[in-house]
Design a protein around this motif. Sequence first.
Motif, PDB file in Angstrom:
ATOM      1  N   SER A   1       0.831  -1.209   0.000  1.00  0.00           N
ATOM      2  CA  SER A   1       0.000   0.000   0.000  1.00  0.00           C
ATOM      3  C   SER A   1       0.869   1.264   0.000  1.00  0.00           C
ATOM      4  O   SER A   1       0.353   2.355   0.159  1.00  0.00           O
ATOM      5  CB  SER A   1      -0.916   0.012   1.226  1.00  0.00           C
ATOM      6  OG  SER A   1      -0.141   0.030   2.403  1.00  0.00           O
ATOM      7  N   TYR A   2       2.163   1.110  -0.197  1.00  0.00           N
ATOM      8  CA  TYR A   2       3.080   2.249  -0.237  1.00  0.00           C
ATOM      9  C   TYR A   2       4.175   1.969  -1.267  1.00  0.00           C
ATOM     10  O   TYR A   2       4.412   0.826  -1.666  1.00  0.00           O
ATOM     11  CB  TYR A   2       3.716   2.499   1.135  1.00  0.00           C
ATOM     12  CG  TYR A   2       4.592   1.375   1.601  1.00  0.00           C
ATOM     13  CD1 TYR A   2       5.959   1.395   1.359  1.00  0.00           C
ATOM     14  CD2 TYR A   2       4.067   0.267   2.264  1.00  0.00           C
ATOM     15  CE1 TYR A   2       6.776   0.353   1.768  1.00  0.00           C
ATOM     16  CE2 TYR A   2       4.869  -0.767   2.680  1.00  0.00           C
ATOM     17  CZ  TYR A   2       6.230  -0.715   2.419  1.00  0.00           C
ATOM     18  OH  TYR A   2       7.027  -1.752   2.820  1.00  0.00           O
ATOM     19  N   VAL A   3       4.852   3.038  -1.682  1.00  0.00           N
ATOM     20  CA  VAL A   3       5.971   2.901  -2.598  1.00  0.00           C
ATOM     21  C   VAL A   3       6.966   4.031  -2.332  1.00  0.00           C
ATOM     22  O   VAL A   3       6.570   5.156  -2.039  1.00  0.00           O
ATOM     23  CB  VAL A   3       5.522   2.891  -4.073  1.00  0.00           C
ATOM     24  CG1 VAL A   3       4.884   4.214  -4.473  1.00  0.00           C
ATOM     25  CG2 VAL A   3       6.682   2.566  -4.992  1.00  0.00           C
ATOM     26  N   ASN A   4       8.237   3.696  -2.383  1.00  0.00           N
ATOM     27  CA  ASN A   4       9.312   4.674  -2.285  1.00  0.00           C
ATOM     28  C   ASN A   4      10.114   4.592  -3.576  1.00  0.00           C
ATOM     29  O   ASN A   4      10.634   3.528  -3.914  1.00  0.00           O
ATOM     30  CB  ASN A   4      10.206   4.396  -1.072  1.00  0.00           C
ATOM     31  CG  ASN A   4      11.152   5.540  -0.798  1.00  0.00           C
ATOM     32  OD1 ASN A   4      10.901   6.668  -1.212  1.00  0.00           O
ATOM     33  ND2 ASN A   4      12.232   5.259  -0.105  1.00  0.00           N
ATOM     34  N   LEU A   5      10.195   5.694  -4.306  1.00  0.00           N
ATOM     35  CA  LEU A   5      10.891   5.738  -5.583  1.00  0.00           C
ATOM     36  C   LEU A   5      12.143   6.593  -5.458  1.00  0.00           C
ATOM     37  O   LEU A   5      12.123   7.644  -4.818  1.00  0.00           O
ATOM     38  CB  LEU A   5       9.988   6.325  -6.666  1.00  0.00           C
ATOM     39  CG  LEU A   5       8.759   5.517  -6.999  1.00  0.00           C
ATOM     40  CD1 LEU A   5       7.760   6.354  -7.761  1.00  0.00           C
ATOM     41  CD2 LEU A   5       9.139   4.311  -7.828  1.00  0.00           C
ATOM     42  N   ARG A   6      13.227   6.148  -6.103  1.00  0.00           N
ATOM     43  CA  ARG A   6      14.482   6.892  -6.111  1.00  0.00           C
ATOM     44  C   ARG A   6      14.808   7.265  -7.550  1.00  0.00           C
ATOM     45  O   ARG A   6      14.837   6.407  -8.433  1.00  0.00           O
ATOM     46  CB  ARG A   6      15.604   6.043  -5.544  1.00  0.00           C
ATOM     47  CG  ARG A   6      16.929   6.748  -5.475  1.00  0.00           C
ATOM     48  CD  ARG A   6      17.955   5.826  -4.801  1.00  0.00           C
ATOM     49  NE  ARG A   6      19.179   6.527  -4.532  1.00  0.00           N
ATOM     50  CZ  ARG A   6      20.271   6.430  -5.292  1.00  0.00           C
ATOM     51  NH1 ARG A   6      20.264   5.660  -6.354  1.00  0.00           N
ATOM     52  NH2 ARG A   6      21.345   7.098  -4.964  1.00  0.00           N
ATOM     53  N   PHE A   7      15.043   8.550  -7.781  1.00  0.00           N
ATOM     54  CA  PHE A   7      15.357   9.074  -9.097  1.00  0.00           C
ATOM     55  C   PHE A   7      16.798   9.569  -9.099  1.00  0.00           C
ATOM     56  O   PHE A   7      17.225  10.249  -8.170  1.00  0.00           O
ATOM     57  CB  PHE A   7      14.425  10.224  -9.462  1.00  0.00           C
ATOM     58  CG  PHE A   7      12.985   9.830  -9.472  1.00  0.00           C
ATOM     59  CD1 PHE A   7      12.420   9.276 -10.599  1.00  0.00           C
ATOM     60  CD2 PHE A   7      12.204   9.981  -8.347  1.00  0.00           C
ATOM     61  CE1 PHE A   7      11.096   8.892 -10.611  1.00  0.00           C
ATOM     62  CE2 PHE A   7      10.880   9.606  -8.339  1.00  0.00           C
ATOM     63  CZ  PHE A   7      10.327   9.058  -9.476  1.00  0.00           C
ATOM     64  N   LYS A   8      17.546   9.238 -10.157  1.00  0.00           N
ATOM     65  CA  LYS A   8      18.936   9.663 -10.267  1.00  0.00           C
ATOM     66  C   LYS A   8      19.169  10.173 -11.681  1.00  0.00           C
ATOM     67  O   LYS A   8      18.915   9.464 -12.661  1.00  0.00           O
ATOM     68  CB  LYS A   8      19.861   8.490  -9.961  1.00  0.00           C
ATOM     69  CG  LYS A   8      21.311   8.867  -9.885  1.00  0.00           C
ATOM     70  CD  LYS A   8      22.119   7.664  -9.437  1.00  0.00           C
ATOM     71  CE  LYS A   8      23.573   8.023  -9.263  1.00  0.00           C
ATOM     72  NZ  LYS A   8      24.349   6.855  -8.837  1.00  0.00           N
ATOM     73  N   SER A   9      19.654  11.413 -11.782  1.00  0.00           N
ATOM     74  CA  SER A   9      19.838  12.041 -13.084  1.00  0.00           C
ATOM     75  C   SER A   9      21.196  11.693 -13.680  1.00  0.00           C
ATOM     76  O   SER A   9      22.066  11.141 -13.009  1.00  0.00           O
ATOM     77  CB  SER A   9      19.726  13.563 -12.951  1.00  0.00           C
ATOM     78  OG  SER A   9      20.875  14.082 -12.321  1.00  0.00           O
ATOM     79  N   GLU A  10      21.346  12.065 -14.941  1.00  0.00           N
ATOM     80  CA  GLU A  10      22.651  12.013 -15.567  1.00  0.00           C
ATOM     81  C   GLU A  10      23.518  13.101 -14.951  1.00  0.00           C
ATOM     82  O   GLU A  10      23.006  14.054 -14.374  1.00  0.00           O
ATOM     83  CB  GLU A  10      22.547  12.321 -17.058  1.00  0.00           C
ATOM     84  CG  GLU A  10      21.994  11.261 -17.920  1.00  0.00           C
ATOM     85  CD  GLU A  10      22.048  11.683 -19.372  1.00  0.00           C
ATOM     86  OE1 GLU A  10      22.953  11.229 -20.072  1.00  0.00           O
ATOM     87  OE2 GLU A  10      21.198  12.475 -19.787  1.00  0.00           O
ATOM     88  N   ARG A  11      24.803  12.989 -15.132  1.00  0.00           N
ATOM     89  CA  ARG A  11      25.703  14.028 -14.635  1.00  0.00           C
ATOM     90  C   ARG A  11      25.440  15.340 -15.383  1.00  0.00           C
ATOM     91  O   ARG A  11      25.469  15.389 -16.603  1.00  0.00           O
ATOM     92  CB  ARG A  11      27.155  13.593 -14.832  1.00  0.00           C
ATOM     93  CG  ARG A  11      28.151  14.469 -14.133  1.00  0.00           C
ATOM     94  CD  ARG A  11      29.532  13.872 -14.171  1.00  0.00           C
ATOM     95  NE  ARG A  11      29.622  12.513 -13.654  1.00  0.00           N
ATOM     96  CZ  ARG A  11      29.696  12.208 -12.362  1.00  0.00           C
ATOM     97  NH1 ARG A  11      29.655  13.153 -11.459  1.00  0.00           N
ATOM     98  NH2 ARG A  11      29.779  10.948 -11.979  1.00  0.00           N
ATOM     99  N   GLY A  12      25.119  16.387 -14.627  1.00  0.00           N
ATOM    100  CA  GLY A  12      24.881  17.701 -15.202  1.00  0.00           C
ATOM    101  C   GLY A  12      23.494  17.911 -15.783  1.00  0.00           C
ATOM    102  O   GLY A  12      23.237  18.926 -16.414  1.00  0.00           O
TER     103      GLY A  12
END
Length: 110
Positions: A88-99
Amino acid sequence: MKLALVLAVCLLTFVCISECKDLIIGATFNNRLIWQHKVEYNAIPLKKRVKEEFYADPGQKTIKGIIARDMDHTRATSTVTAGGVGFSYVNLRFKSERGSALNYRVEVYV
């Protein structure tokens, strides 16, 4: 001729799928969209940006599908670090490209 056309379409489809960094988990067809959120984070030169987003359903409904779409079509990544489909829950992690900046649209279906 037909075989060459079919092979070209299959190759093009494979290239498009392999370049895509969208996160699609579970089933979204015929399910109700319960939460939609835009994840944005500005770019800093030569640095990777990391952001975490958390969603918990107040009614304790089970999540059936999650979509995190990269709106800028960069090589940023998104991963589920806790919960997700079946919870009933979710934790999302976002990681960008360098710059690069982060620009995602997240949808949760129950």
